[in-house]
Structures are given as structure tokens and as C-alpha cells.
Design a protein around this motif. Structure first.
Motif, mmCIF file in Angstrom:
data_model
loop_
_atom_site.group_PDB
_atom_site.id
_atom_site.type_symbol
_atom_site.label_atom_id
_atom_site.label_comp_id
_atom_site.label_asym_id
_atom_site.label_seq_id
_atom_site.Cartn_x
_atom_site.Cartn_y
_atom_site.Cartn_z
ATOM 1 N N LYS A 5 -8.779 -2.971 -45.585
ATOM 2 C CA LYS A 5 -10.029 -3.117 -45.188
ATOM 3 C C LYS A 5 -10.320 -2.643 -43.669
ATOM 4 C CE LYS A 5 -13.279 -4.084 -48.378
ATOM 5 N NZ LYS A 5 -14.212 -3.069 -48.851
ATOM 6 N N ILE A 6 -11.031 -1.814 -43.355
ATOM 7 C CA ILE A 6 -11.191 -1.481 -41.915
ATOM 8 C C ILE A 6 -12.754 -1.375 -41.792
ATOM 9 C CG2 ILE A 6 -9.031 -0.477 -41.436
ATOM 10 C CD1 ILE A 6 -10.447 2.334 -41.474
ATOM 11 N N THR A 7 -13.045 -1.937 -40.525
ATOM 12 C CA THR A 7 -14.564 -1.790 -40.375
ATOM 13 C C THR A 7 -15.015 -0.712 -39.868
ATOM 14 O OG1 THR A 7 -14.068 -2.452 -37.756
ATOM 15 C CG2 THR A 7 -14.336 -4.296 -39.527
ATOM 16 N N ALA A 8 -16.301 -0.246 -39.753
ATOM 17 C CA ALA A 8 -16.970 1.051 -39.458
ATOM 18 C C ALA A 8 -16.483 1.115 -37.871
ATOM 19 C CB ALA A 8 -18.358 0.752 -39.663
ATOM 20 N N VAL A 9 -16.535 0.113 -37.371
ATOM 21 C CA VAL A 9 -16.254 0.354 -35.738
ATOM 22 C C VAL A 9 -14.769 0.779 -35.514
ATOM 23 C CG1 VAL A 9 -15.889 -1.012 -33.442
ATOM 24 C CG2 VAL A 9 -17.877 -1.491 -35.137
ATOM 25 N N ASP A 10 -13.934 0.315 -36.440
ATOM 26 C CA ASP A 10 -12.344 0.691 -36.537
ATOM 27 C C ASP A 10 -12.233 2.221 -36.919
ATOM 28 O OD1 ASP A 10 -11.561 -1.391 -35.701
ATOM 29 O OD2 ASP A 10 -11.196 -2.134 -37.896
ATOM 30 N N VAL A 11 -13.146 2.605 -37.902
ATOM 31 C CA VAL A 11 -13.259 3.978 -38.078
ATOM 32 C C VAL A 11 -13.896 5.210 -37.340
ATOM 33 C CG1 VAL A 11 -14.381 5.754 -39.943
ATOM 34 C CG2 VAL A 11 -13.314 3.537 -40.625
ATOM 35 N N GLU A 12 -14.831 4.663 -36.525
ATOM 36 C CA GLU A 12 -15.533 5.298 -35.503
ATOM 37 C C GLU A 12 -14.386 5.400 -34.378
ATOM 38 O OE1 GLU A 12 -19.111 4.968 -32.205
ATOM 39 O OE2 GLU A 12 -19.224 3.996 -34.364
ATOM 40 N N ARG A 13 -13.760 4.377 -33.810
ATOM 41 C CA ARG A 13 -12.752 4.672 -32.814
ATOM 42 C C ARG A 13 -11.546 5.546 -33.122
ATOM 43 N NH1 ARG A 13 -12.584 -1.828 -31.442
ATOM 44 N NH2 ARG A 13 -14.191 -1.906 -30.429
ATOM 45 N N PHE A 14 -11.205 5.278 -34.524
ATOM 46 C CA PHE A 14 -10.135 6.124 -34.886
ATOM 47 C C PHE A 14 -10.593 7.679 -34.894
ATOM 48 C CE2 PHE A 14 -7.572 7.749 -38.529
ATOM 49 C CZ PHE A 14 -6.217 7.910 -37.871
ATOM 50 N N GLU A 15 -11.648 7.909 -35.400
ATOM 51 C CA GLU A 15 -12.217 9.477 -35.302
ATOM 52 C C GLU A 15 -12.342 9.866 -34.132
ATOM 53 O OE1 GLU A 15 -15.680 9.492 -38.129
ATOM 54 O OE2 GLU A 15 -14.081 9.537 -39.972
ATOM 55 N N LEU A 16 -12.789 8.786 -33.073
ATOM 56 C CA LEU A 16 -13.003 9.367 -31.616
ATOM 57 C C LEU A 16 -11.538 9.976 -31.136
ATOM 58 C CD1 LEU A 16 -14.732 10.026 -29.400
ATOM 59 C CD2 LEU A 16 -14.407 7.602 -28.702
ATOM 60 N N ARG A 17 -10.698 9.100 -31.692
ATOM 61 C CA ARG A 17 -9.051 9.289 -31.003
ATOM 62 C C ARG A 17 -8.540 10.697 -31.427
ATOM 63 N NH1 ARG A 17 -5.274 8.610 -28.038
ATOM 64 N NH2 ARG A 17 -3.173 8.152 -28.875
ATOM 65 N N LEU A 18 -8.943 10.755 -33.065
ATOM 66 C CA LEU A 18 -8.493 12.171 -33.472
ATOM 67 C C LEU A 18 -9.020 13.223 -32.852
ATOM 68 C CD1 LEU A 18 -8.393 11.223 -37.402
ATOM 69 C CD2 LEU A 18 -6.321 11.610 -36.030
ATOM 70 N N SER A 19 -10.734 13.100 -32.754
ATOM 71 C CA SER A 19 -11.276 14.138 -32.047
ATOM 72 C C SER A 19 -10.568 14.530 -30.723
ATOM 73 C CB SER A 19 -12.612 13.712 -31.828
ATOM 74 O OG SER A 19 -13.496 13.792 -32.922
ATOM 75 N N ARG A 20 -10.324 13.645 -29.782
ATOM 76 C CA ARG A 20 -9.477 13.817 -28.722
ATOM 77 C C ARG A 20 -8.355 14.404 -28.942
ATOM 78 N NH1 ARG A 20 -10.958 8.012 -26.397
ATOM 79 N NH2 ARG A 20 -13.057 8.378 -25.489
ATOM 80 N N LEU A 21 -7.282 14.144 -29.926
ATOM 81 C CA LEU A 21 -6.092 14.703 -30.055
ATOM 82 C C LEU A 21 -6.347 16.197 -30.480
ATOM 83 C CD1 LEU A 21 -4.300 11.754 -32.021
ATOM 84 C CD2 LEU A 21 -3.910 12.762 -29.946
ATOM 85 N N VAL A 22 -7.336 16.373 -31.475
ATOM 86 C CA VAL A 22 -7.407 17.897 -31.799
ATOM 87 C C VAL A 22 -8.026 18.825 -30.531
ATOM 88 C CG1 VAL A 22 -9.199 19.384 -33.012
ATOM 89 C CG2 VAL A 22 -7.896 17.423 -34.148
ATOM 90 N N ALA A 23 -8.898 18.160 -29.706
ATOM 91 C CA ALA A 23 -9.301 18.925 -28.360
ATOM 92 C C ALA A 23 -7.941 19.044 -27.583
ATOM 93 C CB ALA A 23 -10.177 17.994 -27.764
ATOM 94 N N GLU A 24 -7.052 18.262 -27.559
ATOM 95 C CA GLU A 24 -5.646 18.491 -26.734
ATOM 96 C C GLU A 24 -4.825 19.603 -27.383
ATOM 97 O OE1 GLU A 24 -3.370 14.907 -26.711
ATOM 98 O OE2 GLU A 24 -5.126 13.886 -25.679
ATOM 99 N N ILE A 25 -5.031 19.734 -28.852
ATOM 100 C CA ILE A 25 -4.402 20.932 -29.277
ATOM 101 C C ILE A 25 -5.141 22.091 -28.787
ATOM 102 C CG2 ILE A 25 -3.933 22.087 -31.752
ATOM 103 C CD1 ILE A 25 -3.690 19.067 -32.788
#
Length: 137
Positions: A5-25
Motif C-alpha cells: 500500500k502506498i499513499t496518494a502523496v507517495d504516488v504524486e512524489r513518484f510521478e513527479l520524479r518520473l516526470s523529471r527523469l523523462v524530461a532528462e531524457i
């Protein structure tokens, strides 16, 4: 084994991190950093899924990573797969072309339900979030 189980805040942080990684690509300027950026984004996503992030949402992120990689590879003039493997939008045409050919060869043998299931499987492989849109509910 049940997913963690992960919280909505965890999901939001994780997706923000993924967005940054895609931007780096997207910002990559050479082949070496492209491979490294893609590897790190995929690594992060795999670990997120292992730790409870939605596998369905993960498929969409994998698609975004593939699209970003294809766009940068095109910009850099890098040919990493045989021609036609990915189109300009990141769709893996090397996967879909033979599958569609087999699909069309036996089209006259499908029942309406089987046809709908096969189309849904293809849609889920291309982009699983599309099937979650209101039009398909």
C-alpha cells in the motif's frame, strides 16, 4: 503476494520524479547520456512498481520513456533498432505489425466477443490508459 500500500502523496512524489527523469531524457544531447538516462528512468520505474506503484500506470510511463527515447534518438540521428521498430510516437511497430497480420488472416473466424477481446488486448499493449477513458467504460 499482494502489492504494498502506498499513499496518494507517495504516488504524486513518484510521478513527479518520473516526470523529471523523462524530461532528462528529452534534454539529452549525446548517445551515452541517452542510454544512461533511459536506463535510470526504467530502473526507477521498475523499483516503484515493486514497491506498490500501479503496474497499469507503469505501462504508461514505460510508453512515455520509449517515446522520449525515440524522439531523442531521431534528433541525434541514432538508429538503434531495425527500421520501423518504433514509429515517431514510440509505438513498437515491430511488435504490432506481425500480430496484426496474424489477426487479419483469421478475421473471418472471430466471433464478435473474440474480436472485441483481441482488439482490447492490442489496445492494452499499445497504451493501457486508453481503455480507462470514459468512452470505454
Amino acid at each position: 503476494m499482494a502489492a504494498k500500500k502506498i499513499t496518494a502523496v507517495d504516488v504524486e512524489r513518484f510521478e513527479l520524479r518520473l516526470s523529471r527523469l523523462v524530461a532528462e531524457i528529452d534534454e539529452t544531447v549525446c548517445d551515452e547520456t541517452l542510454d544512461s538516462a533511459v536506463y535510470y528512468a526504467n530502473f526507477t520505474l521498475r523499483n516503484g512498481i515493486k514497491n506498490g506503484y500501479s503496474a497499469i500506470a507503469g505501462e504508461t510511463w514505460y510508453l512515455r520513456i520509449r517515446r522520449a527515447k525515440a524522439k531523442v534518438a531521431h534528433r541525434l540521428g541514432k538508429v538503434e533498432r531495425p527500421a520501423g521498430a518504433f514509429n515517431a510516437h514510440g509505438l513498437d511497430t515491430a511488435f504490432f505489425r506481425p500480430r496484426m497480420q496474424r489477426f487479419l488472416q483469421v478475421l473471418n473466424q472471430y466471433t464478435p466477443a473474440e474480436f472485441a477481446r483481441e482488439c482490447a488486448r492490442l489496445a492494452r499493449s499499445a497504451d493501457p490508459r486508453v481503455l480507462q477513458e470514459d468512452e470505454f467504460q
